[in-house]
Write a protein that holds these residues in place. Structure first.
Motif, PDB file in Angstrom:
ATOM      1  N   SER A  21      -6.672  54.033 -35.060  1.00  0.00           N
ATOM      2  CA  SER A  21      -5.186  54.671 -35.147  1.00  0.00           C
ATOM      3  C   SER A  21      -6.117  56.306 -35.470  1.00  0.00           C
ATOM      4  N   ALA A  22      -4.734  57.521 -34.610  1.00  0.00           N
ATOM      5  CA  ALA A  22      -5.075  58.254 -34.713  1.00  0.00           C
ATOM      6  C   ALA A  22      -5.587  59.214 -35.807  1.00  0.00           C
ATOM      7  N   ASP A  23      -5.306  58.536 -37.672  1.00  0.00           N
ATOM      8  CA  ASP A  23      -5.080  59.214 -38.369  1.00  0.00           C
ATOM      9  C   ASP A  23      -6.893  58.938 -38.786  1.00  0.00           C
ATOM     10  N   PHE A  24      -7.256  57.478 -37.895  1.00  0.00           N
ATOM     11  CA  PHE A  24      -8.444  57.567 -38.164  1.00  0.00           C
ATOM     12  C   PHE A  24      -9.777  58.475 -37.140  1.00  0.00           C
ATOM     13  N   ALA A  25      -9.637  58.667 -36.122  1.00  0.00           N
ATOM     14  CA  ALA A  25      -9.941  59.604 -35.257  1.00  0.00           C
ATOM     15  C   ALA A  25     -10.083  60.825 -35.836  1.00  0.00           C
ATOM     16  N   VAL A  26      -8.548  61.636 -36.705  1.00  0.00           N
ATOM     17  CA  VAL A  26      -8.931  63.203 -37.045  1.00  0.00           C
ATOM     18  C   VAL A  26      -9.659  62.696 -37.897  1.00  0.00           C
ATOM     19  N   ASN A  33     -27.919  65.172 -32.969  1.00  0.00           N
ATOM     20  CA  ASN A  33     -27.390  65.783 -31.712  1.00  0.00           C
ATOM     21  C   ASN A  33     -26.807  63.876 -30.866  1.00  0.00           C
ATOM     22  N   HIS A  34     -27.876  63.313 -31.266  1.00  0.00           N
ATOM     23  CA  HIS A  34     -27.821  61.747 -30.332  1.00  0.00           C
ATOM     24  C   HIS A  34     -26.706  60.850 -31.203  1.00  0.00           C
ATOM     25  N   ILE A  35     -26.356  60.458 -31.692  1.00  0.00           N
ATOM     26  CA  ILE A  35     -25.058  60.202 -32.279  1.00  0.00           C
ATOM     27  C   ILE A  35     -23.871  60.933 -33.143  1.00  0.00           C
ATOM     28  N   LYS A  36     -23.802  62.737 -32.847  1.00  0.00           N
ATOM     29  CA  LYS A  36     -22.844  63.171 -33.296  1.00  0.00           C
ATOM     30  C   LYS A  36     -21.428  62.631 -32.832  1.00  0.00           C
ATOM     31  N   HIS A  37     -21.608  62.252 -31.058  1.00  0.00           N
ATOM     32  CA  HIS A  37     -19.875  61.488 -30.134  1.00  0.00           C
ATOM     33  C   HIS A  37     -19.487  60.588 -30.352  1.00  0.00           C
ATOM     34  N   ASP A  38     -20.371  59.596 -31.618  1.00  0.00           N
ATOM     35  CA  ASP A  38     -19.872  58.261 -32.160  1.00  0.00           C
ATOM     36  C   ASP A  38     -19.381  58.510 -33.037  1.00  0.00           C
ATOM     37  N   GLU A  39     -18.212  59.731 -33.688  1.00  0.00           N
ATOM     38  CA  GLU A  39     -17.211  59.907 -34.459  1.00  0.00           C
ATOM     39  C   GLU A  39     -16.552  58.164 -35.231  1.00  0.00           C
ATOM     40  N   VAL A  40     -16.115  58.060 -34.514  1.00  0.00           N
ATOM     41  CA  VAL A  40     -14.720  56.745 -35.187  1.00  0.00           C
ATOM     42  C   VAL A  40     -16.341  55.255 -35.574  1.00  0.00           C
ATOM     43  N   ALA A  41     -17.469  55.375 -34.587  1.00  0.00           N
ATOM     44  CA  ALA A  41     -18.542  54.773 -34.673  1.00  0.00           C
ATOM     45  C   ALA A  41     -18.793  54.640 -36.331  1.00  0.00           C
ATOM     46  N   LYS A  54      -4.155  56.442 -46.691  1.00  0.00           N
ATOM     47  CA  LYS A  54      -3.737  56.299 -45.354  1.00  0.00           C
ATOM     48  C   LYS A  54      -4.608  54.666 -45.174  1.00  0.00           C
ATOM     49  N   PHE A  55      -5.529  54.786 -45.673  1.00  0.00           N
ATOM     50  CA  PHE A  55      -6.450  53.615 -45.152  1.00  0.00           C
ATOM     51  C   PHE A  55      -6.677  52.513 -46.611  1.00  0.00           C
ATOM     52  N   ALA A  56      -6.601  53.294 -47.385  1.00  0.00           N
ATOM     53  CA  ALA A  56      -6.189  51.654 -48.538  1.00  0.00           C
ATOM     54  C   ALA A  56      -6.092  50.549 -48.663  1.00  0.00           C
ATOM     55  N   GLY A  57      -6.220  49.155 -48.956  1.00  0.00           N
ATOM     56  CA  GLY A  57      -5.789  48.291 -48.919  1.00  0.00           C
ATOM     57  C   GLY A  57      -5.632  47.542 -47.145  1.00  0.00           C
ATOM     58  N   LYS A  58      -6.308  48.595 -46.127  1.00  0.00           N
ATOM     59  CA  LYS A  58      -6.366  47.947 -45.323  1.00  0.00           C
ATOM     60  C   LYS A  58      -7.099  47.178 -44.339  1.00  0.00           C
ATOM     61  N   SER A  59      -7.366  46.637 -42.869  1.00  0.00           N
ATOM     62  CA  SER A  59      -7.881  45.855 -42.726  1.00  0.00           C
ATOM     63  C   SER A  59      -8.653  46.474 -41.533  1.00  0.00           C
ATOM     64  N   LEU A  60     -10.151  47.685 -41.653  1.00  0.00           N
ATOM     65  CA  LEU A  60     -10.796  48.048 -40.548  1.00  0.00           C
ATOM     66  C   LEU A  60     -10.317  47.850 -39.446  1.00  0.00           C
ATOM     67  N   ASP A  61     -10.291  46.229 -39.041  1.00  0.00           N
ATOM     68  CA  ASP A  61      -9.917  46.284 -37.473  1.00  0.00           C
ATOM     69  C   ASP A  61      -8.663  46.615 -37.306  1.00  0.00           C
ATOM     70  N   SER A  62      -7.327  46.895 -38.301  1.00  0.00           N
ATOM     71  CA  SER A  62      -6.147  47.402 -37.803  1.00  0.00           C
ATOM     72  C   SER A  62      -6.309  48.903 -38.022  1.00  0.00           C
ATOM     73  N   ILE A  63      -6.761  49.582 -38.642  1.00  0.00           N
ATOM     74  CA  ILE A  63      -7.130  51.267 -38.494  1.00  0.00           C
ATOM     75  C   ILE A  63      -7.657  51.907 -38.397  1.00  0.00           C
TER      76      ILE A  63
END
Ligand code: HEM
Length: 143
Positions: free
Chosen positions: A52-57, A14-22, A40-49
């Protein structure tokens, strides 16, 4: 899982479940081979993705899966439902070529995140190890 372990898992989750992206960011940062499995994410820098909406989803899908699994723990007569969702997870990931070793990496990364965002002790670590063992016992049988 014994009631005290269920309580420890639910409380720390419950303490972390809202930290989805992190959470997903921490997993990819620790284990780039997991990121590399995602078309969708292969070969890309983590900072660049990570913004993104794809990452959040995807982050939301993973966290929701854990929330569902954890919500079943300690509730009577949920064994068949738990087994069904875990089997489906194993099958869908087998079809993508995900390995047991990668699931173990995911386990390590999530544990590190939990540990650094909660008051932590050996009993809590043990409770989470039991929750993962129970989960992966079924997932691995389908992987
Ligand atoms: C998709 C959960 C571990 C790679 C998904 C989905 C869920 C999910 C809910 C979307 C539904 C589906 O397709 O099944 C989880 C959970 C994990 C886990 C709970 C650990 C307990 C991993 C690992 C990898 C991985 C270790 C790679 C090494 C993928 C990929 C997709 C996916 C590539 C498809 C994404 C897309 O194309 O939209 N995962 N996953 N997953 N997962 Fe996992």
């Amino acid at each position: 899982l014994p009631a005290n372990e269920v309580a420890a898992v639910k409380d720390t989750w419950n303490h972390i479940k809202h930290d989805e992206v992190a959470i997903l960011e921490a997993v990819f940062k620790a284990y780039p081979d997991i990121q590399a499995r995602f078309p969708k994410f292969a070969g890309k820098s983590l900072d660049s993705i990570k913004g993104s909406a794809d990452f959040a989803v995807h982050a939301s899908r993973i966290v929701s899966f854990f929330s569902e699994y954890i919500s079943f723990l300690g509730v009577e007569n949920t064994q068949p439902a738990i087994k069904t969702i875990l089997n489906e997870l194993g099958q869908s990931h087998r079809n993508r070529g995900v390995t047991k070793a990668q699931f173990e990496e995911f386990h390590q990364a999530l544990m590190s995140y939990l540990k650094s965002h909660n008051m932590w002790n050996a009993d809590i670590a043990h409770a989470w190890d039991d929750a993962f063992d129970k989960m992966y016992f079924v997932v691995f049988s389908a992987l």
